[in-house]
Design a protein around this motif. Structure first.
Motif, short mmCIF file in Angstrom:
data_model
loop_
_atom_site.label_atom_id
_atom_site.label_comp_id
_atom_site.label_asym_id
_atom_site.label_seq_id
_atom_site.Cartn_x
_atom_site.Cartn_y
_atom_site.Cartn_z
N VAL A 1 2.42 27.12 0.57
CA VAL A 1 2.13 27.59 1.92
C VAL A 1 2.87 28.90 2.05
CG1 VAL A 1 2.36 27.11 4.38
CG2 VAL A 1 1.91 25.24 2.78
N GLY A 2 2.18 29.95 2.47
CA GLY A 2 2.85 31.24 2.49
C GLY A 2 2.34 32.17 3.56
N VAL A 3 2.98 33.34 3.58
CA VAL A 3 2.65 34.39 4.53
C VAL A 3 2.59 35.71 3.78
CG1 VAL A 3 3.42 35.62 6.60
CG2 VAL A 3 3.78 33.15 6.42
N MET A 4 1.56 36.51 4.11
CA MET A 4 1.43 37.86 3.56
C MET A 4 1.57 38.87 4.69
SD MET A 4 -1.84 37.58 1.03
CE MET A 4 -2.15 36.09 0.11
N ALA A 5 2.43 39.86 4.48
CA ALA A 5 2.55 40.96 5.43
C ALA A 5 1.39 41.93 5.21
CB ALA A 5 3.89 41.67 5.22
N THR B 1 10.52 24.93 -3.34
CA THR B 1 10.79 26.17 -4.04
C THR B 1 10.22 27.33 -3.23
OG1 THR B 1 10.62 25.03 -6.15
CG2 THR B 1 10.47 27.42 -6.20
N VAL B 2 11.08 28.29 -2.90
CA VAL B 2 10.64 29.48 -2.16
C VAL B 2 10.42 30.61 -3.17
CG1 VAL B 2 11.24 31.17 -0.39
CG2 VAL B 2 11.90 28.77 -0.11
N ASN B 3 9.24 31.23 -3.10
CA ASN B 3 8.91 32.35 -3.97
C ASN B 3 8.72 33.60 -3.13
OD1 ASN B 3 8.58 30.82 -6.52
ND2 ASN B 3 6.98 29.82 -5.35
N SER B 4 9.08 34.74 -3.69
CA SER B 4 8.93 36.02 -3.00
C SER B 4 8.29 37.01 -3.96
CB SER B 4 10.30 36.52 -2.56
OG SER B 4 10.17 37.75 -1.89
N TYR B 5 7.30 37.76 -3.47
CA TYR B 5 6.56 38.72 -4.29
C TYR B 5 6.44 40.05 -3.54
CZ TYR B 5 5.03 34.20 -6.12
OH TYR B 5 5.00 32.93 -6.60
N PHE B 6 6.16 41.10 -4.30
CA PHE B 6 5.86 42.41 -3.71
C PHE B 6 6.95 42.85 -2.72
CE2 PHE B 6 1.79 40.35 -4.74
CZ PHE B 6 1.32 41.24 -5.70
N ASN B 7 8.21 42.87 -3.19
CA ASN B 7 9.34 43.31 -2.36
C ASN B 7 9.41 42.55 -1.03
OD1 ASN B 7 10.32 45.28 -4.20
ND2 ASN B 7 8.64 46.60 -3.60
N ASP B 8 9.28 41.24 -1.11
CA ASP B 8 9.37 40.34 0.05
C ASP B 8 8.22 40.50 1.04
OD1 ASP B 8 11.69 39.18 -0.92
OD2 ASP B 8 13.00 40.47 0.26
N GLN B 9 7.12 41.13 0.63
CA GLN B 9 5.95 41.27 1.52
C GLN B 9 5.09 40.00 1.52
OE1 GLN B 9 7.31 43.90 3.19
NE2 GLN B 9 5.19 44.40 3.55
N VAL B 10 5.25 39.18 0.47
CA VAL B 10 4.55 37.90 0.36
C VAL B 10 5.59 36.84 0.02
CG1 VAL B 10 2.78 36.57 -0.86
CG2 VAL B 10 2.42 39.03 -0.44
N SER C 1 6.18 32.45 -0.25
CA SER C 1 5.53 31.13 -0.23
C SER C 1 6.54 30.05 -0.52
CB SER C 1 4.38 31.08 -1.24
OG SER C 1 4.88 31.12 -2.56
N ILE C 2 6.21 28.85 -0.07
CA ILE C 2 7.01 27.66 -0.36
C ILE C 2 6.12 26.70 -1.13
CG2 ILE C 2 8.30 25.72 0.60
CD1 ILE C 2 8.77 27.48 3.11
N ALA C 3 6.58 26.30 -2.31
CA ALA C 3 5.82 25.38 -3.16
C ALA C 3 6.18 23.95 -2.80
CB ALA C 3 6.14 25.65 -4.63
N LEU C 4 5.16 23.08 -2.84
CA LEU C 4 5.38 21.67 -2.56
C LEU C 4 4.50 20.81 -3.44
CD1 LEU C 4 3.02 20.30 -0.22
CD2 LEU C 4 3.66 22.58 0.54
N GLU C 5 4.95 19.60 -3.68
CA GLU C 5 4.15 18.60 -4.39
C GLU C 5 4.06 17.37 -3.51
OE1 GLU C 5 5.04 17.68 -8.47
OE2 GLU C 5 5.95 19.66 -8.74
N ASN C 6 2.85 16.83 -3.38
CA ASN C 6 2.66 15.58 -2.64
C ASN C 6 1.48 14.83 -3.25
OD1 ASN C 6 0.35 16.82 -1.58
ND2 ASN C 6 1.30 17.30 0.37
N ALA C 7 0.97 13.85 -2.54
CA ALA C 7 -0.13 13.03 -3.07
C ALA C 7 -1.38 13.86 -3.36
CB ALA C 7 -0.45 11.90 -2.08
N GLU C 8 -1.52 15.00 -2.70
CA GLU C 8 -2.69 15.86 -2.93
C GLU C 8 -2.50 16.78 -4.13
OE1 GLU C 8 -3.70 17.95 0.65
OE2 GLU C 8 -3.53 16.14 1.85
N GLY C 9 -1.30 16.81 -4.71
CA GLY C 9 -1.04 17.67 -5.85
C GLY C 9 -0.04 18.77 -5.50
#
Length: 96
Positions: A29-33, A6-15, A17-25
């Motif tokens: 993982v994302g990037v902030m401008a 799942t890709v999420n975008s916040y603050f007019n695409d300035q932030v 992230s990609i959501a993931l689920e695995n054995a760790e929960g």
């Protein structure tokens, strides 16, 4: 366990992230401008700087603290925190 990303975008695409689920929960993982942001939490978050740096004002704190590559900070559930980004920065956020 979900295999879709799942890709999420916040603050007019300035932030972004990609959501993931695995054995760790569940993690994102994302990037902030470059900019200043305020985030709210619904779960405890473990935020690790992967590349770049974040200057953070944690809940109930008056001072800003800098976190460099490899540093982690924790924000409890149902809190908000402020972030200043002076260079494009990547992060890993793990939820509990």
């Amino acid at each position: 366990m979900s295999t879709a990303l799942t890709v999420n975008s916040y603050f007019n695409d300035q932030v972004k992230s990609i959501a993931l689920e695995n054995a760790e929960g569940t993690s994102t993982v994302g990037v902030m401008a470059v900019g200043e942001y305020e985030f709210g939490t619904s779960q405890r978050e473990y935020m690790t700087v992967v590349s770049g740096a974040l200057t953070v004002k944690l809940p109930a704190q008056t001072d800003w603290k800098s976190f460099a590559k490899g540093d982690t900070f924790i924000v409890e559930a149902n809190q908000s925190f402020q972030v200043k980004v002076e260079e494009t920065t990547a992060y890993l956020c793990r939820y509990e």
